[in-house]
Motif scaffolding. Structure first.
Motif, PDB file in Angstrom:
ATOM      1  N   ASP A 186      30.079  70.442   5.560  1.00 48.79           N
ATOM      2  CA  ASP A 186      28.994  70.259   4.602  1.00 48.79           C
ATOM      3  C   ASP A 186      28.148  69.038   4.958  1.00 48.79           C
ATOM      4  O   ASP A 186      26.923  69.067   4.817  1.00 48.79           O
ATOM      5  CB  ASP A 186      29.585  70.112   3.198  1.00 48.79           C
ATOM      6  CG  ASP A 186      28.525  70.071   2.134  1.00 48.79           C
ATOM      7  OD1 ASP A 186      27.619  70.923   2.176  1.00 48.79           O
ATOM      8  OD2 ASP A 186      28.603  69.190   1.270  1.00 48.79           O
ATOM      9  N   GLY A 187      28.776  67.992   5.422  1.00 44.24           N
ATOM     10  CA  GLY A 187      28.042  66.790   5.810  1.00 44.24           C
ATOM     11  C   GLY A 187      27.120  67.027   6.997  1.00 44.24           C
ATOM     12  O   GLY A 187      26.003  66.501   7.042  1.00 44.24           O
ATOM     13  N   ILE A 188      27.562  67.827   7.931  1.00 47.08           N
ATOM     14  CA  ILE A 188      26.714  68.146   9.088  1.00 47.08           C
ATOM     15  C   ILE A 188      25.492  68.945   8.641  1.00 47.08           C
ATOM     16  O   ILE A 188      24.367  68.667   9.055  1.00 47.08           O
ATOM     17  CB  ILE A 188      27.530  68.913  10.153  1.00 47.08           C
ATOM     18  CG1 ILE A 188      28.565  67.972  10.775  1.00 47.08           C
ATOM     19  CG2 ILE A 188      26.609  69.488  11.226  1.00 47.08           C
ATOM     20  CD1 ILE A 188      29.575  68.658  11.655  1.00 47.08           C
ATOM     21  N   TYR A 189      25.706  69.917   7.764  1.00 46.24           N
ATOM     22  CA  TYR A 189      24.569  70.710   7.283  1.00 46.24           C
ATOM     23  C   TYR A 189      23.665  69.906   6.360  1.00 46.24           C
ATOM     24  O   TYR A 189      22.498  70.209   6.213  1.00 46.24           O
ATOM     25  CB  TYR A 189      25.060  71.976   6.575  1.00 46.24           C
ATOM     26  CG  TYR A 189      25.385  73.066   7.546  1.00 46.24           C
ATOM     27  CD1 TYR A 189      24.406  73.929   7.984  1.00 46.24           C
ATOM     28  CD2 TYR A 189      26.671  73.205   8.061  1.00 46.24           C
ATOM     29  CE1 TYR A 189      24.695  74.918   8.893  1.00 46.24           C
ATOM     30  CE2 TYR A 189      26.967  74.179   8.975  1.00 46.24           C
ATOM     31  CZ  TYR A 189      25.977  75.037   9.389  1.00 46.24           C
ATOM     32  OH  TYR A 189      26.265  76.002  10.298  1.00 46.24           O
ATOM     33  N   GLY A 190      24.187  68.861   5.739  1.00 50.80           N
ATOM     34  CA  GLY A 190      23.393  68.033   4.854  1.00 50.80           C
ATOM     35  C   GLY A 190      22.478  67.065   5.577  1.00 50.80           C
ATOM     36  O   GLY A 190      21.649  66.398   4.960  1.00 50.80           O
ATOM     37  N   MET A 191      22.600  66.988   6.903  1.00 51.54           N
ATOM     38  CA  MET A 191      21.757  66.071   7.677  1.00 51.54           C
ATOM     39  C   MET A 191      20.363  66.634   7.927  1.00 51.54           C
ATOM     40  O   MET A 191      19.528  65.945   8.501  1.00 51.54           O
ATOM     41  CB  MET A 191      22.423  65.745   9.009  1.00 51.54           C
ATOM     42  CG  MET A 191      23.627  64.864   8.880  1.00 51.54           C
ATOM     43  SD  MET A 191      24.198  64.406  10.498  1.00 51.54           S
ATOM     44  CE  MET A 191      25.934  64.317  10.232  1.00 51.54           C
ATOM     45  N   ASN A 192      20.113  67.860   7.538  1.00 51.25           N
ATOM     46  CA  ASN A 192      18.794  68.483   7.647  1.00 51.25           C
ATOM     47  C   ASN A 192      18.232  68.487   9.067  1.00 51.25           C
ATOM     48  O   ASN A 192      17.114  68.075   9.313  1.00 51.25           O
ATOM     49  CB  ASN A 192      17.795  67.794   6.697  1.00 51.25           C
ATOM     50  CG  ASN A 192      18.187  67.975   5.261  1.00 51.25           C
ATOM     51  OD1 ASN A 192      18.676  69.028   4.882  1.00 51.25           O
ATOM     52  ND2 ASN A 192      17.991  66.941   4.470  1.00 51.25           N
TER      53      ASN A 192
END
Length: 87
Positions: free
Chosen positions: A44-50
């Motif tokens: 989720d953190g990787i995808y949250g980096m936009n």
């Protein structure tokens, strides 16, 4: 024959050993749950980096696939920890 002080010290040592065992069990459970939640949080953190150039963002099934991978990682970790006696 043992003195009352020796008996009291022995009882206290036995109790402290039991408390230490309980604390170790609690720490194993907490660590296992932290690892289970850590896998999906990483994804989720990787995808949250936009990022602009992530090919799976354009895929029609990219979002469901990502959720499936996150659930699979959490499920596998849960199964492993339960099998090993951590949960």
């Amino acid at each position: 024959m043992r003195s009352p002080d020796e008996l009291l010290n022995s009882a206290l040592d036995a109790h402290l050993a039991r408390v230490g065992t309980w604390q170790n069990d609690d720490m194993r459970r907490i660590s296992a749950w932290a690892a289970i939640l850590g896998g999906p949080t990483l994804i989720d953190g990787i995808y949250g980096m936009n990022f602009a150039h992530m090919p799976e963002l354009e895929w029609r099934s990219g979002y469901p696939l990502t959720l499936t991978v996150m659930a699979t990682v959490a499920g596998l970790l849960h199964r492993i920890f339960r099998r090993d006696g951590w949960l």
